[in-house]
Design a protein around this motif. Structure first.
Motif, PDB file in Angstrom:
ATOM      1  N   PHE A   2      20.718 -56.765 -82.124  1.00  0.00           N
ATOM      2  CA  PHE A   2      19.360 -56.885 -81.592  1.00  0.00           C
ATOM      3  C   PHE A   2      19.302 -57.539 -80.217  1.00  0.00           C
ATOM      4  O   PHE A   2      18.272 -57.444 -79.545  1.00  0.00           O
ATOM      5  CB  PHE A   2      18.487 -57.680 -82.566  1.00  0.00           C
ATOM      6  N   LEU A   3      20.372 -58.207 -79.787  1.00  0.00           N
ATOM      7  CA  LEU A   3      20.376 -58.835 -78.469  1.00  0.00           C
ATOM      8  C   LEU A   3      21.499 -58.293 -77.595  1.00  0.00           C
ATOM      9  O   LEU A   3      21.274 -57.948 -76.419  1.00  0.00           O
ATOM     10  CB  LEU A   3      20.525 -60.353 -78.607  1.00  0.00           C
ATOM     11  N   GLY A   4      22.681 -58.184 -78.164  1.00  0.00           N
ATOM     12  CA  GLY A   4      23.821 -57.741 -77.364  1.00  0.00           C
ATOM     13  C   GLY A   4      23.707 -56.306 -76.889  1.00  0.00           C
ATOM     14  O   GLY A   4      23.914 -56.010 -75.699  1.00  0.00           O
ATOM     15  N   TRP A   5      23.344 -55.393 -77.804  1.00  0.00           N
ATOM     16  CA  TRP A   5      23.268 -53.982 -77.418  1.00  0.00           C
ATOM     17  C   TRP A   5      22.164 -53.729 -76.384  1.00  0.00           C
ATOM     18  O   TRP A   5      22.410 -53.016 -75.411  1.00  0.00           O
ATOM     19  CB  TRP A   5      23.072 -53.120 -78.655  1.00  0.00           C
ATOM     20  N   PRO A   6      20.958 -54.279 -76.530  1.00  0.00           N
ATOM     21  CA  PRO A   6      19.969 -54.111 -75.454  1.00  0.00           C
ATOM     22  C   PRO A   6      20.431 -54.673 -74.114  1.00  0.00           C
ATOM     23  O   PRO A   6      20.115 -54.107 -73.053  1.00  0.00           O
ATOM     24  CB  PRO A   6      18.740 -54.865 -75.978  1.00  0.00           C
ATOM     25  N   MET A   7      21.187 -55.783 -74.151  1.00  0.00           N
ATOM     26  CA  MET A   7      21.692 -56.342 -72.902  1.00  0.00           C
ATOM     27  C   MET A   7      22.691 -55.397 -72.244  1.00  0.00           C
ATOM     28  O   MET A   7      22.671 -55.193 -71.020  1.00  0.00           O
ATOM     29  CB  MET A   7      22.355 -57.694 -73.176  1.00  0.00           C
ATOM     30  N   VAL A   8      23.559 -54.800 -73.046  1.00  0.00           N
ATOM     31  CA  VAL A   8      24.530 -53.846 -72.502  1.00  0.00           C
ATOM     32  C   VAL A   8      23.805 -52.634 -71.918  1.00  0.00           C
ATOM     33  O   VAL A   8      24.124 -52.157 -70.816  1.00  0.00           O
ATOM     34  CB  VAL A   8      25.530 -53.420 -73.597  1.00  0.00           C
ATOM     35  N   THR A   9      22.824 -52.119 -72.651  1.00  0.00           N
ATOM     36  CA  THR A   9      22.053 -50.967 -72.176  1.00  0.00           C
ATOM     37  C   THR A   9      21.329 -51.296 -70.885  1.00  0.00           C
ATOM     38  O   THR A   9      21.294 -50.486 -69.943  1.00  0.00           O
ATOM     39  CB  THR A   9      21.049 -50.535 -73.256  1.00  0.00           C
ATOM     40  N   ASN A  10      20.736 -52.470 -70.839  1.00  0.00           N
ATOM     41  CA  ASN A  10      20.026 -52.892 -69.631  1.00  0.00           C
ATOM     42  C   ASN A  10      20.988 -53.056 -68.460  1.00  0.00           C
ATOM     43  O   ASN A  10      20.659 -52.719 -67.311  1.00  0.00           O
ATOM     44  CB  ASN A  10      19.289 -54.207 -69.895  1.00  0.00           C
ATOM     45  N   GLY A  11      22.189 -53.566 -68.746  1.00  0.00           N
ATOM     46  CA  GLY A  11      23.185 -53.700 -67.688  1.00  0.00           C
ATOM     47  C   GLY A  11      23.615 -52.355 -67.123  1.00  0.00           C
ATOM     48  O   GLY A  11      23.763 -52.201 -65.903  1.00  0.00           O
ATOM     49  N   LEU A  12      23.805 -51.376 -67.993  1.00  0.00           N
ATOM     50  CA  LEU A  12      24.156 -50.030 -67.525  1.00  0.00           C
ATOM     51  C   LEU A  12      23.012 -49.416 -66.727  1.00  0.00           C
ATOM     52  O   LEU A  12      23.235 -48.741 -65.722  1.00  0.00           O
ATOM     53  CB  LEU A  12      24.515 -49.142 -68.719  1.00  0.00           C
TER      54      LEU A  12
END
Length: 307
Positions: free
Chosen positions: A32-42
């Motif tokens: 819920f936090l790590g994957w959105p951060m990765v997506t936002n970084g990309l």
């Protein structure tokens, strides 16, 4: 008599047990936090607007978004504004909240229950509902605040537009944010005062300590850890106060009340520069991490000095 050695399996279970208990929380954080951060970084590494979104086209531009943002004076103005906004609100929240918490500790049971009930109601009110109430209170033509000021003799305030200027808009937002945040601080500090043994106050009184001396020598040392923790949380919550700022006037007038979360939203969603908005949001997180880490360093240094 020597204790029999424990089996290797039991030793491993004891060693890995705490980590196994943390696995569900770590997995939920990653999802819920790590994957959105990765997506936002990309996303921040792409040139993405409505055209690319419709065509499902991916245009990678590397760090160009970050270079454009960091070279833009507007970003640094908004960053400074966000820091000043956070500092002013946190000082007011902690000051008023601490005084209210100490007042709760000195009130009688009935008055304490009444005040606690009012604080919980203010704290529980949804952000948008509270913002709507404040928009009505500070409305230009039919607002209660202008009506009261007019009745008190400030007739020039009868039709004052509170959201027409930068400082007046920030005043309304600050009153709203402080009003919503004080209950959390007050209730936490009141709970902290209940852990202080009454014998310490009696001993201080026997030594001739007055009200201020009793506070600095008895109350403050006990509530200091709560003050540190609460201030840390308030810095985070105020810095990312998107809903109040956006709902009051959408960062206006003329984008003069934008703070970093609002700035990221308007650049990303409003101007349809989605990659740019993602980059601003990540820079916002980095600034908040730097701010909180600096505060934690100060707290840890003070605790080491006290030891």
């Amino acid at each position: 008599m020597k204790e029999a050695p424990r089996p290797a399996k039991e030793v491993r279970r004891r060693a890995y047990g705490p980590y196994l208990l943390l696995l569900p929380a770590l997995a939920a954080t990653a999802v819920f936090l790590g994957w959105p951060m990765v997506t936002n970084g990309l996303l921040s590494l792409q040139n993405l607007n409505m055209g690319q979104l419709i065509r499902h086209a991916t245009e990678w531009n590397g760090l160009d978004n970050y270079g454009e943002i960091l070279g833009n004076e507007e970003f640094w103005r908004v960053s400074l504004r966000s820091l000043l906004f956070t500092a002013a609100n946190v000082v007011l929240i902690m000051g008023i909240g601490t005084l209210t918490g100490l007042l709760l500790a000195r009130l009688g049971p009935r008055m304490r229950l009444t005040l606690l009930f009012g604080l919980v109601l203010a704290w529980a009110m949804p952000v948008i509902a509270a913002t709507t109430v404040y928009q009505w209170l500070f409305a230009q033509r039919f607002g209660v605040v202008n009506w009261v000021l007019d009745r008190l003799g400030w007739h020039g305030m009868a039709d004052f537009n509170w959201t027409g200027g930068q400082f007046s808009t920030f005043f309304v937002i600050t009153v709203l944010v402080v009003w919503q945040s004080v209950p959390f601080v007050a209730i936490n500090l009141y709970a902290a005062t209940t852990t202080i043994p009454k014998e310490l106050y009696e001993a201080a009184a026997l030594d001739g300590a007055g009200l201020w001396k009793s506070f600095t020598s008895v109350t403050l040392p006990f509530i200091r850890p709560f003050l540190y923790a609460t201030t840390f949380l308030e810095v985070i919550w105020v810095f990312k106060a998107f809903a109040q700022v956006f709902a009051i006037n959408e960062g206006g007038p003329e984008r003069l009340t934008e703070i970093l979360p609002v700035y990221a939203f308007i650049e990303g969603m409003g101007n349809q520069h989605y990659g740019m908005g993602a980059a601003i949001s990540l820079l916002t997180i980095l600034i908040l991490l730097a701010l909180t880490s600096y505060y934690l360093r100060i707290v840890l240094r003070q605790e080491e000095d006290e030891r």
